[in-house]
Structure formats: C-alpha cells, structure tokens
Scaffold this motif. Structure first.
Motif, mmCIF file in Angstrom:
data_model
loop_
_atom_site.group_PDB
_atom_site.id
_atom_site.type_symbol
_atom_site.label_atom_id
_atom_site.label_comp_id
_atom_site.label_asym_id
_atom_site.label_seq_id
_atom_site.Cartn_x
_atom_site.Cartn_y
_atom_site.Cartn_z
ATOM 1 N N LYS A 62 0.813 -1.217 0.000
ATOM 2 C CA LYS A 62 0.000 0.000 0.000
ATOM 3 C C LYS A 62 0.852 1.276 0.000
ATOM 4 C CE LYS A 62 -4.040 -1.759 -0.220
ATOM 5 N NZ LYS A 62 -4.914 -1.460 -1.379
ATOM 6 N N GLY A 63 2.167 1.108 -0.036
ATOM 7 C CA GLY A 63 3.052 2.259 -0.169
ATOM 8 C C GLY A 63 3.322 3.019 1.113
ATOM 9 N N PHE A 64 2.988 2.446 2.270
ATOM 10 C CA PHE A 64 3.218 3.162 3.526
ATOM 11 C C PHE A 64 4.710 3.293 3.842
ATOM 12 C CE2 PHE A 64 -1.131 1.278 4.717
ATOM 13 C CZ PHE A 64 -1.794 2.373 4.188
ATOM 14 N N LEU A 293 4.059 1.006 9.855
ATOM 15 C CA LEU A 293 3.368 -0.152 10.428
ATOM 16 C C LEU A 293 2.084 0.255 11.148
ATOM 17 C CD1 LEU A 293 6.406 -2.248 11.736
ATOM 18 C CD2 LEU A 293 4.951 -2.719 9.749
ATOM 19 N N ILE A 294 2.084 1.418 11.773
ATOM 20 C CA ILE A 294 0.857 1.912 12.402
ATOM 21 C C ILE A 294 -0.225 2.093 11.337
ATOM 22 C CG2 ILE A 294 -0.220 3.923 13.497
ATOM 23 C CD1 ILE A 294 2.352 4.299 15.122
ATOM 24 N N ARG A 295 0.125 2.703 10.232
ATOM 25 C CA ARG A 295 -0.853 2.934 9.164
ATOM 26 C C ARG A 295 -1.340 1.614 8.563
ATOM 27 N NH1 ARG A 295 1.270 6.996 4.822
ATOM 28 N NH2 ARG A 295 -0.933 6.955 4.210
ATOM 29 N N THR A 351 -6.508 -9.565 15.495
ATOM 30 C CA THR A 351 -6.625 -8.115 15.435
ATOM 31 C C THR A 351 -5.230 -7.500 15.361
ATOM 32 O OG1 THR A 351 -6.770 -8.013 17.853
ATOM 33 C CG2 THR A 351 -8.833 -7.987 16.634
ATOM 34 N N PHE A 352 -5.187 -6.284 14.809
ATOM 35 C CA PHE A 352 -3.904 -5.638 14.576
ATOM 36 C C PHE A 352 -3.805 -4.256 15.215
ATOM 37 C CE2 PHE A 352 -4.633 -8.655 11.144
ATOM 38 C CZ PHE A 352 -3.442 -9.351 11.116
ATOM 39 N N PHE A 353 -4.917 -3.528 15.286
ATOM 40 C CA PHE A 353 -4.868 -2.146 15.767
ATOM 41 C C PHE A 353 -5.972 -1.811 16.758
ATOM 42 C CE2 PHE A 353 -5.524 2.478 15.356
ATOM 43 C CZ PHE A 353 -4.221 2.933 15.533
ATOM 44 N N ILE A 408 0.138 12.210 13.267
ATOM 45 C CA ILE A 408 -0.922 13.186 13.566
ATOM 46 C C ILE A 408 -0.534 14.561 13.037
ATOM 47 C CG2 ILE A 408 -2.132 14.389 15.420
ATOM 48 C CD1 ILE A 408 -1.786 11.723 17.074
ATOM 49 N N ALA A 409 0.712 14.949 13.271
ATOM 50 C CA ALA A 409 1.190 16.265 12.823
ATOM 51 C C ALA A 409 1.174 16.383 11.302
ATOM 52 C CB ALA A 409 2.608 16.502 13.345
ATOM 53 N N GLU A 410 1.420 15.280 10.616
ATOM 54 C CA GLU A 410 1.453 15.274 9.153
ATOM 55 C C GLU A 410 0.064 15.095 8.527
ATOM 56 O OE1 GLU A 410 5.872 13.163 9.189
ATOM 57 O OE2 GLU A 410 4.148 12.091 8.362
ATOM 58 N N GLY A 411 -0.946 14.859 9.372
ATOM 59 C CA GLY A 411 -2.299 14.685 8.882
ATOM 60 C C GLY A 411 -2.571 13.321 8.273
ATOM 61 N N LYS A 412 -1.676 12.373 8.490
ATOM 62 C CA LYS A 412 -1.864 11.023 7.949
ATOM 63 C C LYS A 412 -2.802 10.188 8.820
ATOM 64 C CE LYS A 412 2.655 10.914 5.678
ATOM 65 N NZ LYS A 412 4.045 10.379 5.735
ATOM 66 N N MET A 413 -2.884 10.558 10.096
ATOM 67 C CA MET A 413 -3.846 9.941 11.001
ATOM 68 C C MET A 413 -4.375 11.019 11.940
ATOM 69 S SD MET A 413 -2.360 6.102 11.826
ATOM 70 C CE MET A 413 -3.934 5.584 12.529
ATOM 71 N N LYS A 414 -5.492 10.713 12.599
ATOM 72 C CA LYS A 414 -6.109 11.685 13.489
ATOM 73 C C LYS A 414 -5.800 11.369 14.950
ATOM 74 C CE LYS A 414 -9.964 12.499 10.309
ATOM 75 N NZ LYS A 414 -11.437 12.405 10.122
ATOM 76 N N LYS A 415 -5.779 12.395 15.755
ATOM 77 C CA LYS A 415 -5.506 12.246 17.182
ATOM 78 C C LYS A 415 -6.507 11.305 17.836
ATOM 79 C CE LYS A 415 -4.651 15.043 21.330
ATOM 80 N NZ LYS A 415 -4.641 16.432 21.889
#
Length: 457
Positions: A62-64, A293-295, A351-353, A408-415
């Motif tokens: 997925k290019g993460f 890996l988080i993504r 489960t993963f996340f 979060i700072a980069e906007g790739k995920m939300k707080k």
C-alpha cells in the motif's frame, strides 16, 4: 606564471556562497530537517509465514513504507531460530518476532545482542490444534451445548488420554514454534490449567530441554511444517499462529481446541523487533518504520474489517504466506472454525490495531516474563520491580509515541485514532483469564505466579 591573490573578505564571501548553494539557499541547516533525516533508507526485514505478518506486507503493497522514504525488502525465514539469529547478527535490519523474543534477549545468560520492540504487530492470533484421533477421544470428556462441544475447552479433557499414554510408556509429543516463543507459553499455560505438567527448564543445570518432570514432550516445529508433522504422527497436536490451525480444519487433518484470546485476551502475539544498536544508530529510520506499520495495522482493522478480504488475497501470495485465500479468510473476518462446520463468531481474533493500537505495552511484556520465570527459563525468583524494569528495557512505547505524534502532525492519522499517549502508563488494567479464572495484574507479577499450582513462583 600569473599569481592570483585572494583577500580574506573574498574567501569568506566565496565560502558563504558555496554554503548557500549546497544547503539550498539556507544560511544555516534547519534543525527539524536534521532531526527527521533518515539514516538508512534501504532495509531488509524478515518474517515467518504466518497471517500476522500482514502489517509488513500491507506497508509494502500500500506504499506506507514508500511514503516514509523507505525501500523495504521483505525476506521470508524458514523458522524463528534463524530469524532471531540473523537479526542479532545484523543480517536483517529488523523482523516480525514472537513477543517474548526481545525479552529473551534481555534476560539471556551469557548476555548477547539485545533486541527491543517499538511496535506490536498482532493480538489474539494463535490456537492449539490436536489430531483427529486425539480429538475423537477428547470429545468423550467435553460437555455439549446445543449439540456442540462447550467452549472454552480445558486441557482436563486431554489429561486422561495423556495419563493413558504414560501408563503405556508411549510418548505424547506436541509441537510449538520456539522455546522463548508465545506458542510455547500458550501451550504450557493451557496444559497446566488442565492438570498436565508441560515440563521445566533449568539453565543452572544446563538443562534447556524444557522436559523436567513433564507429562508430555514439547518439540520445536517451524510453523509451515506443523500440520505435516501431525499428519505423519511425529506430533499429536501443536500450538501455532494462523493460518496453520485453520488449514488443519480445511484439509480435514485436525481440530483447534482453543484460541489464545481465551487464555489471555488482547495480549501481544507478534512484535516488530530491531537490535538496540540499530535503534540507537538509526533513530529516525526506526520511527519511520513504526509510522508505516501503524498505518498498515490501522488499515487492516478500519471500517469493521472492510479490507480483510483484500488483505487475505494479498498475503496468500507465494512470496508472503503462500496458503489458499479461503483458509486465511477463515480467521480474518471475525469468525473461527473448530470442527469442520463448527464456525463461531470470534471478532477479537487476529486483530492488529483496534483497542490496542500496536502499542508495546509494558504489561504485555510482564505477562511473558512471568511465563519465562514460571517454566524455569528465568532461573531465580524476581521481585515485582524487576519485571517492570526489564519490560521497560525491551518494550519501547516512547518510540511508538514519536511515530504516532508524527503521523498526527502530518495529517496522515487523526488524534482521535489513538489513546492519550501523553498520560499513558502503558500498563493495562488487571484481567481475569476466561480459561482458569486467574487474575493477571501487571503491578503484581509475583502474586500472579503464586496463583498457579504448576510451575515456579
């Protein structure tokens, strides 16, 4: 010959101009840019053929990883021993690992290359399977509920069969994947809860067999070989991660009797491991790997498992797990099949996340450390504070937190997708096992050990 003279002002001016050219017209390097520089961009990461290698495959496909400027080569390893050794030697930059492996590196005597984990890759992904012949005997000892075996199934249903084998001087051999591995400890926990002694280790006497006082013999078998060893009669069952329990069902060779969440719910199963020296020499690279890996893990669980079918198809490829897609799907879509046709809801399996976020919790590390002590791999009694201090060396939520905050700072995920990492203690609340009713409180590991009839205190 014509002589050229340069005065001091010209030299200084020229050097300044050159510096501006090299640094992209910035008179001084940006401190943030320096901090985010990637020390190593090409990585070789190892894995074993198991469903819970999925975050690695997803991060590639997925290019993460690419989003983080990383070129990652995933390399399958035939067994956990070789994978562990190659990470320690630096032949692999990192790897999917059994959750106890970093702890084993911290407690090994003599001490060797230490390994840390900044990320938990999976939860609730293992099971225990027995052969059809053993299952047919066990069923006689299991009460029925609506015409089906009542779960959870205790090893007490296996004990009369083990006793019979002992009386006839026949070996009762079961497979697990690695001595300091999650599947070894899960199998031992289940057996002991049913009154079967799985055996002890004694490093002080140089006895690392794990068979001291054992009612059964536990042997190391690589995950992809588990079913074949059982079919040939080398083992009578095994403890392993998916898809090797579900494959036994689909192929008609065995029956899973229990899943790991029943023993200890939402405990870390696999982690991502790197050596301490790698993390120290490549701190930004390590954070970037964790970000990817988080993504990937979030993608695997988001929207009520909406991507699981795609993920199963992806990892079914021969360069990843190499097992039929329908077998992988059997435990990837919120259900689990025991006997053929006995399909039950099991939302928390594989489960993963969700709910745990991939955080390397100290409490998870402490659970594994108690099992290492229980079975003798840690030879001496330890105080409560030792368990936490050792967990803090091997499990590194501080690195995870940097990665999460960066996303979060980069906007790739939300707080809102994470718990409050600023106030987290990284110790989960006490939990009661659904199998035996024993309470695990990470703040009281010695009390947890004292609750068991079989094993060290």
């Amino acid at each position: 010959m014509r002589k050229v003279f340069f005065n001091k002002a010209f030299i200084i001016s020229s050097m300044a101009s050159l510096l501006l050219l090299v640094t992209g017209c910035h008179p001084s390097p940006d401190s943030n840019a320096v901090q985010s520089a990637t020390e190593k961009t090409t990585l070789k990461i190892g894995f074993v053929k198991l469903t819970d290698m999925a975050p690695l495959a997803v991060a590639v496909e997925k290019g993460f990883f690419k989003d983080e400027g990383l070129l990652v080569q995933l390399e399958v390893q035939p067994n956990w021993k070789l994978l562990y050794t190659r990470v320690q030697k630096g032949e692999l930059d990192g790897a999917q690992m059994l959750a106890a492996m970093p702890l084993a590196s911290m407690t090994a005597k003599p001490s060797g290359t230490e390994i840390i984990t900044p990320f938990t890759m999976s939860y609730n992904g293992a099971g225990i399977t027995v052969s059809n012949a053993i299952w047919s005997e066990m069923k006689n000892n299991i009460p029925l509920e609506d015409g089906k075996p009542q779960h959870p199934i205790s090893a007490s249903a296996l004990k009369p069969i083990v006793d019979q084998y002992k009386q006839q001087h026949k070996p009762f051999n079961l497979g697990m994947t690695f001595p300091t591995g999650t599947h070894n400890y899960m199998l031992r926990y289940w057996l002991a809860a049913g009154g079967i002694n799985p055996g002890m280790y004694d490093p002080n006497k140089n006895d690392l067999s794990g068979n001291i006082g054992a009612d059964v013999t536990l042997s190391v078998v690589p995950p992809p070989e588990m079913m074949a060893k059982m079919v040939t009669g080398t083992t009578l069952g095994y403890s392993v991660g998916e898809p090797w329990n579900q494959k036994a069902v689909k192929k008609g060779f065995g029956v899973p009797v229990i899943t790991s969440d029943v023993l200890w719910d939402n405990g870390a199963d696999k982690v991502f491991g790197v050596t301490t020296s790698f993390a120290e020499q490549n701190p930004n690279t390590t954070v970037k790997v964790v970000k990817a890996l988080i993504r990937a893990s979030s993608w695997l669980d988001e929207n009520d498992y909406a991507h699981r079918k795609e993920a199963a198809k992806l990892i079914a490829q021969s360069n990843y797990v190499g097992v039929d897609e329908d077998i992988i799907l059997n435990s990837m879509t919120g259900v689990f099949e025991y006997e053929k046709g006995d399909v039950r809801p099991l939302k928390s399996f594989n489960t993963f996340f969700t709910g745990q976020y991939g955080i390397p919790y100290y409490s998870d590390a402490i659970w594994w450390l108690t099992q290492m002590r229980r079975w003798g791999q840690i030879a001496e009694t330890k105080p409560n504070n030792w368990y936490l201090e050792t967990a803090q060396k091997a499990y590194r939520p501080d690195i995870y937190t940097k990665a999460a905050n960066s996303l979060i700072a980069e906007g790739k995920m939300k707080k809102e997708q994470f718990p409050n990492l600023a106030t987290a203690t990284f110790i989960k609340p006490p939990q009661t096992s659904r199998l035996d009713g024993v309470v695990f409180d990470a703040n009281k590991p010695t009390a947890f050990l004292a609750a068991f009839k079989i094993g060290n205190k």
